[in-house]
Design a protein around this motif. Structure first.
Motif, PDB file in Angstrom:
ATOM      1  N   HIS A  88       1.251  -0.930  -0.039  1.00  0.00           N
ATOM      2  CA  HIS A  88       0.124  -0.401   0.115  1.00  0.00           C
ATOM      3  C   HIS A  88       0.595   1.338   0.024  1.00  0.00           C
ATOM      4  O   HIS A  88       2.236   1.029  -0.158  1.00  0.00           O
ATOM      5  N   HIS A  92       5.880   1.526   2.838  1.00  0.00           N
ATOM      6  CA  HIS A  92       5.841   0.638   2.621  1.00  0.00           C
ATOM      7  C   HIS A  92       6.071   1.480   0.546  1.00  0.00           C
ATOM      8  O   HIS A  92       6.177  -0.174   0.148  1.00  0.00           O
ATOM      9  N   ASP A 132       0.710  -4.156   6.594  1.00  0.00           N
ATOM     10  CA  ASP A 132      -0.388  -3.638   7.488  1.00  0.00           C
ATOM     11  C   ASP A 132      -1.785  -4.154   8.816  1.00  0.00           C
ATOM     12  O   ASP A 132      -2.504  -2.940   8.402  1.00  0.00           O
ATOM     13  N   HIS A 163      -7.372  -1.078   6.669  1.00  0.00           N
ATOM     14  CA  HIS A 163      -6.598  -0.097   6.573  1.00  0.00           C
ATOM     15  C   HIS A 163      -6.214   0.888   5.505  1.00  0.00           C
ATOM     16  O   HIS A 163      -6.522   2.409   5.460  1.00  0.00           O
ATOM     17  N   HIS A 166       1.255   3.914   1.611  1.00  0.00           N
ATOM     18  CA  HIS A 166       1.985   4.563   2.751  1.00  0.00           C
ATOM     19  C   HIS A 166       3.877   5.137   2.491  1.00  0.00           C
ATOM     20  O   HIS A 166       4.215   3.996   2.347  1.00  0.00           O
TER      21      HIS A 166
HETATM   22 ZN    ZN Z   1      -0.430   1.695   6.349  1.00  0.00          ZN
END
Ligand code: ZN
Length: 266
Positions: free
Chosen positions: A63, A68, A174, A155, A65
């Motif tokens: 994802h 990541h 996550d 998430h 973020h």
């Molecule tokens: Zn995350």
């Protein structure tokens, strides 16, 4: 090592743990790391494993973020490594509101760095991933057909985890984190009802080993019970000041689209 055998190596990154899956003829990176992890990943592959960077065939990004998706674009720029991610990944930070969320997520990542007492490093990374390979739920991973994609919203809308059925290994991204010895839910969870479905889905998988992005490798647990036990915790109120953070994490447009989809299906 037999062609389809592999070894898993943990790389302790700047914010998260990243995993190298080493085969005799290729390497897979789970997942896209933080920008300061680029030299750590390079050193690990070339010095510790004495392999070539061109052996790194694919980077899977779970994802968007900063911990990541932060290193992946820079590794691609240097080595031409292919990146694969969920097909909706670049909707997350789209538009002005997405740009704001990207900035806020980077600030939240800096807060994590501050709390962990690590030195400040540049974590700026592109807002759009532009994956070379688009992934869909249940796809087998290109070049690494023994691994499969599982869409795991909650998430974020586009989060995916990666599952090796034969060896019963899950890279959990996550969906769950480990703090000290406790397995806990991540922050934020903007799509709670989707997170329930994700945890139920993960509880149905046969799992011996979970590779956590935050907390290392977890083994010898009844993972099915663990995922189910986290579902009621989705409804617990967060304590201050964490409860305030939800006001700075709910901007991406896909959140509204997923919630609308849910309402339409009721
Ligand atoms: Zn995350």
């Amino acid at each position: 090592m037999h062609a389809e055998d592999f070894r898993i190596h943990v790389i302790n990154g700047y914010i998260q743990d990243t995993y190298l899956v080493e085969y005799s003829d290729k390497i897979l990176l789970l997942d896209g790391g933080s920008r300061p992890d680029v030299p750590i990943i390079e050193d690990f592959i070339t010095k510790k494993l004495s392999r070539k960077m061109s052996d790194l065939r694919l980077i899977l990004v779970s994802h968007m973020h900063p911990d990541h998706a932060g290193a992946a674009p820079f590794l691609r720029e240097k080595y031409g490594t292919l990146i694969a991610a969920y097909h909706e990944v670049d909707d997350w930070y789209a538009g002005a509101i997405g740009a704001l969320q990207h900035l806020l997520d980077s600030l939240m990542a800096y807060f994590v760095v501050y709390k962990s007492k690590k030195p400040f490093k540049n974590i700026r990374y592109p807002r759009f991933l532009k994956p070379d390979i688009l992934l869909y739920d249940n796809d087998s991973i290109p070049f690494f057909n023994d691994w499969r994609v599982k869409h795991a919203p909650g998430h974020t809308s586009h989060q995916v985890v990666f599952y090796h059925a034969q060896k019963q290994i899950l890279y959990a991204a996550d969906t769950v984190l480990k703090v000290n010895t406790y397995c806990v839910l991540p922050f934020p969870i903007n799509l709670r009802s989707y997170a329930v479905i994700t945890l139920q889905k993960l509880s149905e998988l046969k799992i011996q080993k979970v590779l956590l992005a935050h907390g290392g490798i977890c083994e010898n647990r009844e993972f099915s019970d663990l995922f189910i036990s986290l579902i009621p915790k989705l409804y617990n109120d967060l304590k201050p000041p964490m409860n305030l953070l939800r006001y700075v994490s709910g901007f991406p447009k896909p959140i509204k689209e997923y919630l609308a989809m849910e309402n339409n299906s009721l």
